[in-house]
Design an enzyme around this catalytic site. Structure first.
Site, mmCIF file in Angstrom:
data_model
loop_
_atom_site.group_PDB
_atom_site.id
_atom_site.type_symbol
_atom_site.label_atom_id
_atom_site.label_comp_id
_atom_site.label_asym_id
_atom_site.label_seq_id
_atom_site.Cartn_x
_atom_site.Cartn_y
_atom_site.Cartn_z
ATOM 1 C CG HIS A 81 -1.990 -0.994 1.218
ATOM 2 N ND1 HIS A 81 -1.827 -2.336 1.667
ATOM 3 C CD2 HIS A 81 -3.200 -0.921 0.803
ATOM 4 C CE1 HIS A 81 -2.746 -3.181 1.470
ATOM 5 N NE2 HIS A 81 -3.807 -2.301 1.163
ATOM 6 C CG LEU A 92 -9.371 -0.166 7.758
ATOM 7 C CD1 LEU A 92 -10.346 0.095 6.499
ATOM 8 C CD2 LEU A 92 -8.329 0.753 8.120
ATOM 9 C CG HIS A 131 -6.084 2.047 -1.055
ATOM 10 N ND1 HIS A 131 -5.773 2.430 0.103
ATOM 11 C CD2 HIS A 131 -6.365 0.535 -0.911
ATOM 12 C CE1 HIS A 131 -6.294 1.592 1.101
ATOM 13 N NE2 HIS A 131 -6.488 0.424 0.493
ATOM 14 C CD GLU A 170 -23.322 -3.661 23.388
ATOM 15 O OE1 GLU A 170 -24.100 -4.151 24.088
ATOM 16 O OE2 GLU A 170 -22.926 -3.202 22.337
ATOM 17 C CG HIS A 177 -31.786 -10.497 25.087
ATOM 18 N ND1 HIS A 177 -32.422 -9.878 23.789
ATOM 19 C CD2 HIS A 177 -31.578 -9.157 25.700
ATOM 20 C CE1 HIS A 177 -32.680 -8.357 23.783
ATOM 21 N NE2 HIS A 177 -31.959 -8.253 24.871
#
Length: 724
Positions: free
Chosen positions: A54, A146, A291, A451, A515
């Site tokens: 990259h 990322l 890129h 979370e 859940h």
């Protein structure tokens, strides 16, 4: 005047920055131009060598790197682990050549030119993997997925604030480092990044600086293909100071002034929006093609020509370039010397704090944690939810160990992680409507409903310095599917953390299948370097914490029930939990081994009784809280526990997907569907988890094995549950 020389209200900042930028001199410009040219040509060569990598962003970010490593950051190439160094995180980790090359130029001994040239090679001894990895000198965290890096950077900045609030005293600013984080367009689009950005703004982490490589390019094309938001307005709305730099490719002076302005922020993290050109100097500059691919031999020649270099020379770095960064070691040595002198004086003025602080610098716990864990006789004997058992174990640990930072994703009433006298990690000036306030010395973290960031930011806390912090997260087990990327990155980096996963079964009841985790345990059991532990009672919960606290290079997840569980003080053992599995109830000449796990241990024990009374079948019971710990045991022990060489079948009983148990059992009474919204006991009955249903199925299996032999089950793992 360039935007970076202005405060957000437009006032001129010369008075603030003049002293700090005195190391920047106009006469440096000639050397800066040479560094920019040779750096960019070097990046093009390194990617072209093995036709991969990259190059684009690394070339575009070169001036930012000069501003950081030459003028703004505190670091010591001689001692990359200098405790009060600034932390640098490359969140857009694919641009790793940017970081590797500056580590080389500033004199990190491991990052030789030969090592730089190993990028994308087949060398197994390379220090230049395709994304930065924590085990290499000068790399604070492993980045790649990322958004993870910026979340880690928030954790690093939190760690600084917490240590400073506890140990800094008048005339002793022991911990005052800055965390710098590079990001690109892609990081800003990841949800975890926004979660972390919101938290940093809320906590007013003024020691955090995010530098945005704004080249408006991602893999698919220009950013406006999918994103047209006003980034600066978003950042201001999240509580950040915003600075703009229009010419991020060449204007090092403006970049330095912006970095220094950021360091002077009183109560906000800083976002520096730097416009750059991806692949600058190449034929595809400013295009998505710049890129993630080498540019080809002809274009690399053109790049060198455009920067005044000989197109036939490769990997060129003139002595003037090295000389430009030669003072890095001297400055780093001086920083470390001054800090050590201050630390010695601090020792005389604050001896007790110094002793505790040095324990944490060495990565040691501040107290003997083994003496804090309640003994077996102090634990409940009546039915108790294992989430409550976890509170009985963890709360005194958190109270006694300053290393521990404990938090929850907005579930404090449910996860039982609050201890007496806890202080919340908050900006001291924040006054909430609910009256729950705190300061930076606080070690209880309200993560909000985030979370993913909870796990990923906690990795940054753990990475500040090995063992200085032990982060503990908590949420419902089902929602650790949101946190999974962060948990995985912690395991990948050998970062110790404890994840408290409550409401871990269909026994959580009326909240229903959304859940009730069915398949999630299979993910965490399969995840390398993670201890997933599912204890069956309070004593096994104590054993799980012992294992987690002792696993200094491994994160742990402790899986806990909402519903009350039978306690088995006559059978359960915290010491045996350290082996992963052990004989819970032995039986001579047994016809079957029942494997009980966590909240479903009660069904194994009760099924044993029904098999004996109604079918004349003898059963032994094995408790199996952790597959990974059991895998690590000697083969002789594993044979003794599971009786591998006998003709006795092994049946696992767990209300999860059975995947993975094929390694240890011949059959399973398990789940093959999502859950159902019913009270916990009724949910178990609905899915066949009842000893009166389980026992006949096990009895049938035993009869088949006695008739056809144990070999009839080989390669034919049987699902015994007639309901799912």
């Amino acid at each position: 005047m360039a935007p970076s020389a202005l405060a957000t209200n437009g006032t001129i900042l010369h008075a603030q920055v003049s002293k700090d930028v005195s190391r920047y001199r106009m006469e440096d410009q000639k050397d800066i131009d040479l560094v920019l040219s040779q750096f960019r040509c070097l990046i093009a060569d390194l990617c072209q060598q093995f036709n991969g990598g990259h190059p684009g962003s690394a070339m575009g970010m070169a001036a930012i790197g000069i501003a950081l490593w030459k003028y703004a950051m505190k670091y010591s190439p001689t001692n990359p682990d200098f405790f009060n160094r600034d932390r640098f995180v490359l969140s857009n980790g694919h641009t790793c050549l940017f970081q590797y090359s500056f580590l080389h130029l500033t004199g990190y001994k491991a990052m030789t030119l030969d090592q730089l040239k190993s990028y994308h090679s087949a060398r197994t001894d390379s220090f230049c993997p395709g994304h930065p990895e924590i085990e290499h000198e000068g790399i604070e965290v492993t980045t790649g997925p990322l958004g993870q890096g910026i979340a880690n950077a928030v954790g690093l900045a939190m760690a600084t604030k917490n240590l400073g609030a506890i140990y800094n005293k008048p005339n002793y600013s022991l911990i005052d480092n800055t965390t710098w984080c590079m990001i690109g367009d892609a990081c800003l689009q990841e949800g975890v990044a926004l979660e972390a950005i919101q938290l940093a703004g809320h906590w007013r982490l003024n020691n955090l600086v995010v530098i945005y490589d704004n080249n408006q390019i991602t893999c698919d094309g220009s950013v406006d293909l999918c994103n047209t938001e006003d980034v600066n307005t978003k950042m201001r709305a999240c509580g950040w100071q915003v600075i703009n730099v229009q010419d991020g490719c060449y204007n090092v002076k403006d970049l330095v002034q912006s970095l220094v302005q950021a360091k002077s922020s009183v109560d906000k993290p800083t976002f520096i929006n730097v416009r750059t050109v991806i692949g600058i100097g190449s034929n595809v500059a400013g295009d998505a093609k710049a890129h993630g691919a080498a540019y080809g031999a002809e274009d690399v020649r053109n790049i060198k020509k455009s920067f005044g270099m000989n197109p036939d020379d490769h990997f060129v770095l003139h002595e003037e370039v090295y000389s430009f960064f030669a003072d890095s070691k001297e400055r780093g040595d001086a920083l470390e010397y001054q800090w050590n002198q201050m630390l010695e004086s601090y020792k005389n003025d604050h001896p007790e704090l110094h002793q505790e602080f040095m324990k944490r610098v060495r990565g040691e716990f501040t107290k003997d944690w083994k003496a804090i864990i309640p003994c077996k006789d102090a634990l409940p004997t009546s039915p108790t939810a294992s989430r409550k058992s976890a509170g009985l174990i963890c709360n005194p640990l958190a109270e006694g160990l300053r290393n521990m930072m404990v938090g929850t994703a907005d579930l404090s009433p449910s996860v039982n992680m609050i201890w007496n006298g806890k202080v919340d990690f908050q900006h001291p000036d924040l006054k909430t409507d609910c009256g729950i306030n705190g300061d930076y010395s606080g070690r209880y973290i309200h993560w909000g409903i985030r979370e993913h960031a909870m796990a990923s930011v906690s990795n940054g806390i753990a990475a500040f310095n090995k063992g200085t912090f032990l982060p503990v997260t908590s949420s419902f087990f089902m929602f650790y599917i949101y946190a999974a990327p962060g948990v995985r990155m912690g395991a990948l980096q050998n970062l110790q953390a404890i994840h408290i996963a409550t409401h871990d079964s269909i026994g959580s009841g009326e909240d229903g299948p959304t859940h009730q985790p069915i398949a999630l345990a299979a993910l965490y059991r399969a995840m390398p370097n993670l201890l997933y532990m599912r204890p069956c009672d309070s004593e096994e919960v104590a054993g799980a914490f012992i294992a987690a606290l002792g696993a200094r290079d491994t994160p742990s997840m402790i899986s806990l029930s909402r519903q009350a569980l039978e306690q088995y003080p006559q059978y359960s053992s915290r010491d045996e939990v350290q082996r992963g599995a052990y004989v819970f109830v032995e039986e001579d000449d047994a016809d079957v081994t029942l494997i009980g796990i966590g909240a479903e241990m009660c069904f194994a024990v009760k099924t044993r009784e029904v098999l004996r009374e109604d079918f004349g079948i003898k059963s032994r019971v094995v408790s199996f809280p952790c597959q990974r710990l059991f895998y690590q045991q000697p083969i002789e022990y594993k044979r003794q526990v599971l009786q591998y060489r006998s003709d006795v079948p092994r049946v696992v009983i767990e209300a999860y997907a059975v995947n993975g148990w094929e390694r240890y059992a011949d059959a399973g009474f398990s789940m093959a569907s999502f859950g159902k919204s019913l009270p916990g006991k009724e949910a178990y009955k609905f899915f066949g988890f009842d000893e009166q249903v389980i026992a006949p199925e096990v009895a049938s299996l035993v009869r088949d094995v006695k008739r056809d032999g144990i070999g009839s089950l080989r390669g034919e793992f049987r699902d015994l549950n007639p309901v799912t």
